[in-house]
Design a protein around this motif. Structure first.
Motif, short mmCIF file in Angstrom:
data_model
loop_
_atom_site.label_atom_id
_atom_site.label_comp_id
_atom_site.label_asym_id
_atom_site.label_seq_id
_atom_site.Cartn_x
_atom_site.Cartn_y
_atom_site.Cartn_z
N ILE A 180 17.10 -3.30 -70.67
CA ILE A 180 17.87 -4.52 -70.06
C ILE A 180 17.91 -4.06 -68.46
O ILE A 180 18.50 -3.11 -68.24
CB ILE A 180 19.18 -4.95 -70.48
CG1 ILE A 180 18.98 -5.40 -72.00
CG2 ILE A 180 19.66 -5.92 -69.72
CD1 ILE A 180 20.40 -5.96 -72.55
N TRP A 199 22.95 -1.48 -68.73
CA TRP A 199 23.37 -2.06 -70.29
C TRP A 199 23.07 -0.97 -71.20
O TRP A 199 21.57 -0.50 -71.26
CB TRP A 199 22.94 -3.45 -70.40
CG TRP A 199 23.29 -4.41 -69.75
CD1 TRP A 199 22.83 -4.92 -68.61
CD2 TRP A 199 24.33 -5.08 -70.09
NE1 TRP A 199 23.62 -5.80 -68.13
CE2 TRP A 199 24.46 -6.07 -69.07
CE3 TRP A 199 25.29 -5.14 -71.14
CZ2 TRP A 199 25.90 -7.10 -69.00
CZ3 TRP A 199 26.12 -6.00 -71.20
CH2 TRP A 199 26.74 -7.11 -70.19
N VAL A 242 15.13 -17.35 -72.29
CA VAL A 242 14.53 -16.86 -73.38
C VAL A 242 13.25 -17.29 -73.06
O VAL A 242 13.07 -18.38 -73.74
CB VAL A 242 14.84 -16.67 -74.63
CG1 VAL A 242 14.13 -15.82 -75.64
CG2 VAL A 242 16.55 -15.94 -74.65
N ILE A 301 13.42 -12.18 -71.38
CA ILE A 301 14.62 -13.04 -70.80
C ILE A 301 14.52 -12.99 -69.36
O ILE A 301 14.67 -11.87 -68.69
CB ILE A 301 15.83 -12.47 -71.54
CG1 ILE A 301 15.58 -12.74 -72.88
CG2 ILE A 301 16.86 -13.23 -70.82
CD1 ILE A 301 17.18 -12.17 -73.46
N ILE A 354 12.72 -11.78 -80.02
CA ILE A 354 14.10 -12.36 -79.53
C ILE A 354 14.13 -13.70 -79.51
O ILE A 354 13.35 -14.53 -79.18
CB ILE A 354 14.30 -11.66 -78.03
CG1 ILE A 354 14.21 -10.16 -77.71
CG2 ILE A 354 15.55 -12.37 -77.25
CD1 ILE A 354 14.16 -9.65 -76.48
N MET A 405 20.75 -14.72 -76.80
CA MET A 405 21.61 -13.82 -76.25
C MET A 405 22.92 -14.17 -76.34
O MET A 405 23.29 -15.51 -76.28
CB MET A 405 21.31 -13.20 -75.04
CG MET A 405 21.11 -14.01 -73.89
SD MET A 405 20.36 -13.42 -72.38
CE MET A 405 22.08 -12.47 -71.64
N CYS A 406 24.08 -13.49 -76.16
CA CYS A 406 25.56 -13.98 -76.11
C CYS A 406 26.26 -13.06 -75.41
O CYS A 406 26.30 -11.80 -75.73
CB CYS A 406 26.02 -14.14 -77.46
SG CYS A 406 27.94 -14.33 -77.48
N LEU A 450 27.17 -7.24 -74.71
CA LEU A 450 26.11 -8.25 -74.84
C LEU A 450 25.42 -8.49 -76.17
O LEU A 450 25.29 -7.23 -76.54
CB LEU A 450 24.92 -8.12 -73.67
CG LEU A 450 23.62 -8.92 -73.63
CD1 LEU A 450 23.85 -10.42 -73.57
CD2 LEU A 450 22.64 -8.19 -72.86
N LEU A 461 21.97 -9.30 -78.18
CA LEU A 461 20.57 -9.94 -78.38
C LEU A 461 20.16 -9.98 -79.77
O LEU A 461 20.50 -9.12 -80.71
CB LEU A 461 19.66 -8.74 -77.86
CG LEU A 461 19.71 -8.68 -76.11
CD1 LEU A 461 18.55 -7.99 -75.65
CD2 LEU A 461 19.51 -10.21 -75.58
N TYR A 511 24.98 -4.35 -76.92
CA TYR A 511 24.88 -3.64 -75.57
C TYR A 511 26.27 -3.54 -74.93
O TYR A 511 26.99 -4.35 -74.83
CB TYR A 511 23.85 -4.04 -74.76
CG TYR A 511 22.31 -4.19 -75.17
CD1 TYR A 511 21.55 -3.13 -74.73
CD2 TYR A 511 21.79 -4.86 -76.09
CE1 TYR A 511 19.92 -2.89 -75.09
CE2 TYR A 511 20.63 -4.83 -76.50
CZ TYR A 511 19.70 -3.89 -76.12
OH TYR A 511 18.53 -3.70 -76.30
#
Length: 635
Positions: free
Chosen positions: A326, A334, A571, A582, A602, A605-606, A614, A616, A625
């Motif tokens: 990332i 990250w 994404v 992303i 993928i 993400m949140c 994070l 994924l 992450y």
């Protein structure tokens, strides 16, 4: 002449995208396939062992190929470089240029060192690999659009007679027993997927010391199906190994190693423990007792392991935590911390068709799949095996966090939106796209429709049941909830109140398949079709008009959108081997950076824990992450 060359470049860039891509592709294929200087000389090259996207094992003495993620898409390529980087980082040594390839509408130019070739897919072929070929390589792609210029590094490890202790993803092995001096015993590779792979690279090796030490290579099957064996070992069908007669050792530890560049399967390894048994009945009885004891010990160990251990490591290196890198510029980094999924966390299995990941109570995590709602505490231990929901889990299509951070909102296909709270657990109907039978005065008090269906009144609309198909949910900064309806291309806004939800709706000229909440009265919407732009929509209270704004430089194939801290994360499907990337934008739609480079599968993400963590996720795995301060951060 320089002016003419510049004019040719400008002409090419002014072509329509489809025409330019077709011409570039045809020129690349024609030049690379038809030019004997490029593919001849290396004869039949073989794929190296694909350890990760940026690491390969190459066999000494063979002509092998390494690839680079920067060159996954060559439709707009103009120039390609391959370099060998110096051994001493940041030294005075310049990188060695190995291959240069230039393409234009009038032909191409190609040059390469005597031991290097360029394959038709722009990967690098190293002929007759030697030990000095180990090190770091760099590929650079110059595209017809400067914004798509890319470069990546690849690490090469040269194998001689031993396979490294770093064996990639370690899969579950098996134990077998054979009689001493038994001839021609066939052993199958525990990695079942190998039989379905296209052009796999398969290694077999034997242990010479401990489990965590390098092993001796005894058999090799390369991607061109050429095989090499030693010490009387032989290949059988389906990549099985024929073991020579063993008459001295009590046991033999064999390793099967598999990778496939064509199927993008990273290195996976599994151990086969071959126990040598004498024909004596005493030895058989002892062997059975030992086997039973071992099985009992393993079962007890597994029970304890599932109960008390959360984060698993296999041997010295937790290879299961591999995930995409990332990039956040020079402000933060990250670091991959752990993951939830097969063999990752002790929640009792793998996710089935994972749909959405959201946070609640700031640091808790929820995962929605076809089995139900999985919830995890901040240390990622399981709270419940599967939280039972009112409707069948397959009926839920999406999940978002409300602005208060305490509620999860789940959207069902039929248009119902339910709220889920915890401690104690509760699931209630929050609102619904379906019209409810209510008192007209109450409806006029609580509901404020931006747009009425033509030819109906508020009262008749309240008594009419209409078919709905909920596609996605979004929550803006004010707490209003937006629900997309595929049946009539509308977005309904729910505003929570003391007497339930008031709602109003507006129509779009496309189906709202993907929604993301922004600032107050603002959402981002997309129709789910590749090549369509993302729209930023602003809605004023009680105002029929909406403002549609194109996100600048929007990706070609968006599949998910997230808005967080004035940033928009999209994404995007690269349409190359199922890989997604992303991309990060500001809230005005200006492109900032590629946040996650292309990675397989993928879906979204949140961000949670106040933006410090994070998640994924793809269809079966959630990778976690943690943000760390970058080493080169400028304060």
């Amino acid at each position: 002449m320089e002016h003419k060359q510049q004019q040719r470049t400008e002409d090419k860039r002014n072509l329509p995208v489809s025409v330019s891509s077709i011409i570039s592709h045809c020129l690349i294929v024609t030049l690379l396939v038809c030019s004997p200087r490029i593919i001849n000389g290396a004869d039949r090259f073989k794929d190296g062992v694909l350890v990760t996207d940026s690491r390969f094992y190459l066999q000494q003495g063979r002509s092998q190929r390494i690839s680079c993620t920067s060159l996954n898409d060559t439709s707009d390529v103009v120039v390609v470089f391959w370099y060998k980087l110096p051994q001493v980082p940041d030294g005075d040594f310049e990188p060695d240029l190995l291959v240069r390839f230039t393409l234009d509408l009038h032909g191409g130019n190609y040059s390469a060192g005597p031991r290097y070739q360029l394959a038709p897919d722009m990967s690098l072929i190293i002929k007759s690999v030697v030990g000095e070929d180990a090190g770091r390589y760099q590929c650079q792609k110059v595209s017809s659009t400067q914004a798509d210029n890319r470069e990546n590094e690849v690490e090469v490890v040269v194998l001689d007679e031993e396979f490294p202790a770093a064996r990639g993803v370690v899969r579950e092995g098996r134990n077998i027993t054979i009689k001493r001096n038994q001839q021609e015993f066939e052993i199958s590779c525990p990695i079942e997927e190998v039989s379905n792979l296209r052009q796999p690279t398969v290694y077999w090796s034997t242990e010479t010391s401990g489990l965590d030490e390098p092993t001796e290579i005894v058999a090799q099957m390369f991607s061109d199906e050429e095989t090499y064996t030693t010490n009387d070992y032989r290949f059988a069908s389906s990549n099985n190994l024929i073991l020579p007669a063993v008459n001295s050792e009590n046991s033999v530890g064999l390793w099967c190693h598999v990778s496939s560049s064509l199927d993008h399967l990273f290195l996976q390894s599994a151990r086969v423990s071959v126990n040598i048994q004498d024909e004596s009945y005493v030895g058989l009885i002892v062997g059975v007792l030992v086997a039973v004891t071992v099985v009992l010990i393993i079962l007890v160990f597994l029970v304890c392991w599932k109960r008390d251990r959360v984060k698993r490591t296999f041997f010295k290196e937790d290879v299961h935590l591999q995930g995409p890198s990332i990039s956040s510029g020079n402000q933060d980094e990250w670091t991959l911390e752990t993951y939830l999924g097969p063999k990752g966390n002790n929640f009792g299995g793998k996710f089935s068709s994972l749909k959405s990941v959201a946070s609640f109570n700031k640091s808790f995590l929820a995962v929605l799949d076809d089995n139900g709602l999985h919830t995890f505490s901040p240390d990622l231990t399981r709270l419940d095996h599967v939280t039972k929901l009112k409707a069948s889990p397959e009926n839920y299509v999406t999940m978002v966090t409300h602005t208060d951070g305490l509620l999860l909102l789940l959207g069902a296909k039929n248009g119902d939106v339910t709220s889920v709270s915890f401690k104690p657990f509760s699931e209630k109907l929050f609102c619904s796209l379906s019209e409810e039978k209510t008192d007209p005065d109450e409806k006029n008090e609580d509901s404020d429709s931006i747009k009425e269906p033509k030819g109906t009144s508020s009262e008749s609309a309240a008594l009419t049941m209409v078919s709905h198909e909920l596609t996605d949910l979004a929550v803006d900064a004010n707490g209003d909830v937006y629900a997309g309806d595929n049946s009539n291309h509308t977005v309904t806004i729910f505003t929570p109140g003391q007497k339930g939800c008031s709602k109003r709706s507006f129509e779009l000229d496309f189906p709202p398949k993907i929604l993301a909440g922004g600032s107050e009265g603002e959402i981002f919407a997309h129709n789910g079709d590749h090549g369509s732009p993302i729209k930023r929509i602003k809605v004023n209270d009680k105002n029929v008009e909406t403002v549609f704004l194109d996100v600048k430089n929007s990706p070609v194939n968006p599949v998910n959108v997230l808005v967080d801290n004035s940033h928009v994360f999209i994404v995007s499907d690269t349409k190359v081997n199922g890989q997604m990337e992303i991309l990060q934008y500001d809230n005005k739609g200006n492109f900032l950076r590629p946040f996650v480079k292309p990675w397989l599968g993928i879906q979204g993400m949140c961000m949670f824990a106040s933006g410090e963590r994070l998640a994924l996720f793809d269809h079966s795995i959630v990778r976690i992450y943690r943000k760390q301060l970058a080493k080169n951060r400028v304060v």
